[in-house]
Design a protein around this motif. Structure first.
Motif, PDB file in Angstrom:
ATOM      1  N   PRO A 122     -20.773  -1.946 -25.067  1.00  0.00           N
ATOM      2  CA  PRO A 122     -19.893  -2.945 -26.061  1.00  0.00           C
ATOM      3  C   PRO A 122     -18.621  -4.015 -25.047  1.00  0.00           C
ATOM      4  CG  PRO A 122     -20.062  -0.444 -26.761  1.00  0.00           C
ATOM      5  CD  PRO A 122     -20.445  -0.176 -25.413  1.00  0.00           C
ATOM      6  N   ILE A 123     -18.206  -3.848 -23.958  1.00  0.00           N
ATOM      7  CA  ILE A 123     -17.729  -4.792 -23.020  1.00  0.00           C
ATOM      8  C   ILE A 123     -17.767  -4.932 -22.005  1.00  0.00           C
ATOM      9  CG2 ILE A 123     -15.644  -3.402 -24.004  1.00  0.00           C
ATOM     10  CD1 ILE A 123     -15.075  -2.839 -21.269  1.00  0.00           C
ATOM     11  N   ASN A 131       3.335  -7.471 -13.196  1.00  0.00           N
ATOM     12  CA  ASN A 131       2.075  -7.780 -14.765  1.00  0.00           C
ATOM     13  C   ASN A 131       0.762  -7.826 -14.042  1.00  0.00           C
ATOM     14  OD1 ASN A 131       1.739  -7.846 -17.957  1.00  0.00           O
ATOM     15  ND2 ASN A 131       0.401  -9.863 -16.920  1.00  0.00           N
ATOM     16  N   ILE A 132       0.096  -6.408 -14.427  1.00  0.00           N
ATOM     17  CA  ILE A 132      -1.188  -6.197 -14.683  1.00  0.00           C
ATOM     18  C   ILE A 132      -2.063  -7.222 -15.696  1.00  0.00           C
ATOM     19  CG2 ILE A 132      -3.849  -5.719 -13.889  1.00  0.00           C
ATOM     20  CD1 ILE A 132      -1.819  -3.861 -12.238  1.00  0.00           C
ATOM     21  N   LEU A 133      -3.021  -8.021 -16.108  1.00  0.00           N
ATOM     22  CA  LEU A 133      -4.076  -8.703 -17.471  1.00  0.00           C
ATOM     23  C   LEU A 133      -4.814  -7.956 -17.687  1.00  0.00           C
ATOM     24  CD1 LEU A 133      -3.853 -10.086 -19.642  1.00  0.00           C
ATOM     25  CD2 LEU A 133      -4.798 -12.429 -17.658  1.00  0.00           C
ATOM     26  N   MET A 134      -5.521  -7.161 -18.554  1.00  0.00           N
ATOM     27  CA  MET A 134      -6.174  -6.597 -18.493  1.00  0.00           C
ATOM     28  C   MET A 134      -6.744  -7.688 -19.673  1.00  0.00           C
ATOM     29  SD  MET A 134      -7.878  -2.535 -18.938  1.00  0.00           S
ATOM     30  CE  MET A 134      -6.493  -2.757 -20.999  1.00  0.00           C
ATOM     31  N   ILE A 135      -8.116  -7.736 -19.849  1.00  0.00           N
ATOM     32  CA  ILE A 135      -8.843  -9.202 -20.712  1.00  0.00           C
ATOM     33  C   ILE A 135     -10.364  -7.879 -21.076  1.00  0.00           C
ATOM     34  CG2 ILE A 135      -9.783 -10.803 -21.946  1.00  0.00           C
ATOM     35  CD1 ILE A 135      -7.752 -12.176 -20.593  1.00  0.00           C
ATOM     36  N   TYR A 136     -10.773  -8.009 -22.155  1.00  0.00           N
ATOM     37  CA  TYR A 136     -12.380  -7.381 -22.345  1.00  0.00           C
ATOM     38  C   TYR A 136     -12.441  -7.684 -23.819  1.00  0.00           C
ATOM     39  CZ  TYR A 136     -10.658  -3.048 -24.342  1.00  0.00           C
ATOM     40  OH  TYR A 136      -9.866  -1.797 -24.673  1.00  0.00           O
ATOM     41  N   TRP A 137     -14.083  -8.313 -24.166  1.00  0.00           N
ATOM     42  CA  TRP A 137     -14.262  -8.499 -25.399  1.00  0.00           C
ATOM     43  C   TRP A 137     -15.570  -7.825 -25.899  1.00  0.00           C
ATOM     44  CZ3 TRP A 137     -14.212 -11.466 -21.392  1.00  0.00           C
ATOM     45  CH2 TRP A 137     -12.779 -12.494 -21.595  1.00  0.00           C
ATOM     46  N   TYR A 138     -15.203  -6.237 -26.887  1.00  0.00           N
ATOM     47  CA  TYR A 138     -15.236  -6.022 -27.019  1.00  0.00           C
ATOM     48  C   TYR A 138     -16.785  -6.325 -28.996  1.00  0.00           C
ATOM     49  CZ  TYR A 138     -16.618  -0.769 -29.658  1.00  0.00           C
ATOM     50  OH  TYR A 138     -17.458   0.150 -30.417  1.00  0.00           O
TER      51      TYR A 138
END
Length: 572
Positions: free
Chosen positions: A489-490, A510-517
């Motif tokens: 899904p991502i 800071n660690i940035l985490m981005i995903y699109w479900y």
């Protein structure tokens, strides 16, 4: 005088004259008088005959309508012209038979009237000794014809009442008034009428007592039958579908139209109510027909709405069904207005008066219902522009919820806390609307905070762990992720997960985490995010990667600053 009436009355009619299918000759006052006497004589002979039968009724009804050809009816409502003219014709013939007419030579013919017009004289002739005139019509479809004036039509009854006790000059149409006003249809046997008591045969306002009783009985039975049908249908449809209830609602006004027409036929053709009483009955009938017609039109629009929106074409297209419903509703309202204008015109209101009245009424309604009209136009804008649909989640003016209904006045939204709010469509059309239900995915933007003193190797390891957890587990041929992969899904071609060490915070790295479900199923998204969070915790614990907690260092003036504590693993 006696000679002219007897001659005209006893004139042997040809077969084509007997049924008077050709227009009456009204080319001059003389022709109008002669044609009028012929027609009324035939009318009298039929209804006064002992052999008067239902077959003769056909010709009588034709003559009943033909009498209006002798009168100027331009200002009389179309629905009442035949009755006005027939009553005035009987009064006028009774008056002429008592007062008399001059010799035919003294009644101006076509040539004499042309000469009078050429000399500048008015194109009219007055019956000597009476306030009745025959005048030339100068405009409209009757232009050029010589007809009894509107004043004659209005004064005929009053003059008849004054001369009623005078003896007949000619008895050719004797008791015309009695046979027309007080005699029933031949379908009712004469023996029945003769068997009634004398008081039932008395003349009361141009009708006999038994006619009054019969008329009121017909009206009461008609009203009771419609009322009873309405009660029965209401009981039957109480727990049925909306379409069935609307069909039942359609039956009631339709039956009212049928019952009214049947009652009108009994009162007019069988009981034979005439004169001003019949005119009142006619007015009431047209009002009932007008009201029932408007109700039928409106309810029919509702039934069409139900049928259209239930069709397969609109299945799953809720917005289109709402637009169709409002369009049909507006169309039915326009048709109702057309029926109302046409009905008022038939009752007697001129078209100009009706349109002017509608304009004034429309202006008054528009001023009094500005808010309602703005809401209606707002609903149309919503349905045309389609910023959202029923069933979608939206955020508008601080309200977050699912759209339940788009009405003519307002839009109902079921909020996330379960409450329902109604927002006027005027505001909805102008508001900034965030349509959550149209999103193709749910994006997660998350910051993971690591301690400040953490070595760069562990920071890079943390980024690598998170990227590994978000990568697809399986990849099919062509690089397409397997559908049963939990990370599918991502992992879409245009939306791969992103993980970066992107920022130095005041108290953390800071660690940035981005995903699109995909797809945007919120509860599935939460379950997926929980699994990712649990795996991150587990992997970080195995690698001894610590999360940063908010800290604050306080330095007191006048004291020596304490060095920052060393973190395990830091070079000494």
């Amino acid at each position: 005088m006696q000679g002219i009436l007897d001659e005209l009355a006893s004139h042997e009619l040809e077969e084509d004259e007997r049924y008077l299918l050709h227009p009456a000759n009204t080319s001059s006052p003389r022709d109008t008088i002669v044609s009028f006497i012929k027609l009324t004589q035939r009318f009298h002979d039929l209804i006064s005959s002992e052999d008067y039968s239902p077959e003769d009724r056909i010709e009588v009804m034709h003559l009943f309508g033909e009498i209006q050809d002798f009168f100027d009816m331009r200002n009389v409502p179309p629905s009442l012209r035949a009755d006005y003219a027939s009553a005035a014709g009987i009064y006028l013939r009774e008056i002429i038979d008592r007062v008399g007419l001059p010799d035919l030579d003294h009644i101006p013919g076509e040539i004499a009237m042309r000469a009078a017009i050429a000399e500048g004289q008015p194109a009219r002739w007055q019956i000597p000794g009476l306030p009745f005139e025959i005048a030339r019509v100068n405009s409209g479809p009757e232009e050029g014809r010589y007809l009894f004036t509107e004043n004659t039509l209005l004064e005929a009854k009053a003059v008849f009442q004054r001369v009623r006790e005078m003896p007949y000059v000619s008895e050719a149409a004797k008791d015309f008034y009695y046979y027309f006003f007080l005699t029933p249809n031949p379908i009712i046997p004469a023996e029945w009428i003769d068997a009634l008591p004398d008081w039932m045969l008395r003349d009361f306002y141009e009708q006999t007592v038994w006619q009054w009783f019969s008329m009121f009985a017909v009206i009461l039975i008609a009203a009771f039958s419609v009322w009873l049908l309405r009660k029965v249908l209401k009981r039957i449809s109480r727990e049925r579908s909306a379409l069935f209830r609307h069909l039942c609602m359609l039956i009631v006004p339709s039956s009212a139209i049928g019952v009214s027409l049947l009652g009108y036929n009994l009162i007019d053709d069988k009981i034979f109510i005439t004169g001003e009483v019949f005119q009142v009955v006619t007015y009431l009938l047209y009002l009932v027909l007008l009201a029932s017609g408007i109700i039928v039109t409106f309810v029919l629009g509702t039934v069409i709405c139900d049928l259209v929106t239930r069709s397969e074409r609109f299945e799953g297209r809720t917005f289109d069904s709402h637009l169709a419903r409002i369009g049909i509703r507006i169309g039915s309202i326009i048709v109702c207005l057309g029926v109302l204008i046409q009905g008022l015109q038939q009752i007697g209101f001129s078209l100009a008066t009706v349109i002017a009245g509608a304009g004034v009424t429309g202006l008054a309604v528009a001023l009094a219902a500005q808010s309602t009209l703005r809401n209606i136009f707002g609903s149309l804008m919503i349905l045309i522009d389609r910023p959202f649909r029923v069933g979608q989640r939206i955020i508008v003016s601080g309200h977050d919820g699912t759209v339940e209904e788009i009405g003519l006045r307002s839009t109902r939204i079921r909020l996330l806390n379960g409450h329902v709010t109604s927002i006027p469509n005027e505001r909805m059309a102008d508001a900034e609307i965030e349509n959550v239900g149209l999103r193709p995915y749910i994006r997660r933007v998350s910051s993971i905070h690591l301690a400040h003193g953490m070595p760069i190797e562990k920071v890079n390891r943390a980024v690598e762990i998170i990227r590994k957890l978000l990568e697809p587990h399986e990849v099919s041929e062509g690089g397409i992720h397997a559908s049963d992969d939990p990370n599918a899904p991502i992992n879409y071609a245009d939306f791969p997960p992103r993980v970066f060490f992107n920022e130095f915070n005041r108290d953390s790295l800071n660690i940035l985490m981005i995903y699109w479900y995909h797809p945007p199923e919120y509860w599935n998204f939460l379950e997926f995010s929980q699994r990712i969070n649990e795996e991150i915790l587990e992997k970080f614990r195995e690698e001894e990667i610590e999360f940063a907690f908010p800290t604050r260092t306080v330095h007191i003036a006048g004291t020596k600053a304490t060095p920052f504590p060393q973190i395990e693993g830091e070079e000494k």
